[in-house]
Design a protein around this motif. Structure first.
Motif, short mmCIF file in Angstrom:
data_model
loop_
_atom_site.label_atom_id
_atom_site.label_comp_id
_atom_site.label_asym_id
_atom_site.label_seq_id
_atom_site.Cartn_x
_atom_site.Cartn_y
_atom_site.Cartn_z
N ILE A 165 -31.20 31.29 34.31
CA ILE A 165 -30.76 32.45 33.53
C ILE A 165 -29.39 32.84 34.06
O ILE A 165 -29.19 32.93 35.28
CB ILE A 165 -31.71 33.65 33.69
N GLU A 166 -28.44 33.08 33.16
CA GLU A 166 -27.09 33.49 33.57
C GLU A 166 -26.61 34.65 32.71
O GLU A 166 -26.95 34.73 31.52
CB GLU A 166 -26.11 32.33 33.44
N LEU A 167 -25.84 35.52 33.32
CA LEU A 167 -25.15 36.59 32.60
C LEU A 167 -23.66 36.39 32.78
O LEU A 167 -23.15 36.47 33.91
CB LEU A 167 -25.57 37.96 33.12
N ASP A 168 -22.99 36.07 31.69
CA ASP A 168 -21.55 35.79 31.73
C ASP A 168 -21.20 34.77 32.81
O ASP A 168 -20.21 34.90 33.55
CB ASP A 168 -20.76 37.09 31.94
N GLY A 169 -22.05 33.74 32.92
CA GLY A 169 -21.80 32.65 33.86
C GLY A 169 -22.32 32.86 35.26
O GLY A 169 -22.26 31.94 36.08
#
Length: 248
Positions: free
Chosen positions: A64-68
């Motif tokens: 899972i990533e948020l903005d990389g």
């Protein structure tokens, strides 16, 4: 990649020597300013995916990533940056709002925990105004409010820190038709990117431009809401639409 992104997420639960796969190599993106729904029946895997995207559970495989930036469950301090950007609207505010606390306390608590600067009372009042409640409600308690008002308070608490991404779990289930329309109107007017997890295609149609259909732990179809409603490709999607004939 920007947005809240799940890549090849698998979640397998092992209990008493047997295993169950709740998610099977699921990939999903909530882009900045996007309006996306994940729909499916109970047990399809949509709530497990939501828990992964909220960093409440760890995938057996995938990321899972948020903005990389990688996201994994952790302490309040280690996830403070993530919680400032991603907030959650629960299905049942009756179980998430402490009946002993005032609305002011409930809405301001995330501001305090996340270290948001400024006047927390003013920010709580602004959050209430965004969901159509005035400052008179700040000193009330959940037991003094209707179901629809409590759902608005839950939304106000989620938006008080001005997140970029808002994830909502069946946000209008259990509400009567009038309250349902009020809450849908509130959600439609919010500036955050929005993910709606639901089995209710009629609610999804009011809020989202894109949809992913989940069945047996997999995303079986994804695309524009209009395209899926008019030309569904998967038999399970057709079954969902047949259950709401006015949208067909």
């Amino acid at each position: 990649m920007t947005g809240l992104v799940a890549t090849d997420i698998t979640r397998t639960y092992v209990r008493h020597g047997s295993s169950r796969t709740a998610l099977d190599a699921v990939s999903f993106t909530l882009p900045p300013a996007g309006r996306v729904a994940v729909v499916g029946e109970s047990g399809s895997g949509k709530t497990t995916l939501l828990r992964m995207l909220l960093a409440l559970d760890v995938p057996s495989e995938g990321v899972i990533e948020l903005d990389g930036c990688p996201v994994r469950p952790g302490s309040v301090r280690s996830l403070r940056w993530f919680r400032r950007l991603v907030q959650y609207v629960p299905q049942d505010p009756a179980t998430s709002l402490d009946p002993r606390r005032s609305v002011l306390d409930l809405v301001a608590t995330p501001l305090r925990l996340l270290g948001v600067d400024g006047d927390h009372r003013a920010k709580a009042g602004a959050a209430l105004a965004a969901v159509g409640l005035d400052e008179r409600y700040l000193q009330r308690r959940p037991t003094e409010l209707s179901g629809g008002q409590n759902q608005r308070v839950a939304i106000a608490r989620a938006v008080a820190c001005e997140p970029q991404y808002l994830l909502a779990d069946e946000p209008v289930s259990g509400l009567d038709p009038d309250l349902r329309e009020q809450v849908l109107a509130v959600l439609a007017g919010l500036p955050s990117a929005l993910l709606i997890v639901s089995h209710d295609l009629s609610a999804v149609a009011r809020l989202c431009s894109d949809v992913s259909v989940m069945h047996d732990g997999r995303i079986v179809e994804t695309g524009s809401l209009r395209g899926i409603l008019t030309e569904p490709q998967h038999s399970y999607t057709r079954d969902l639409i047949d259950a709401v004939p006015r949208l067909a």
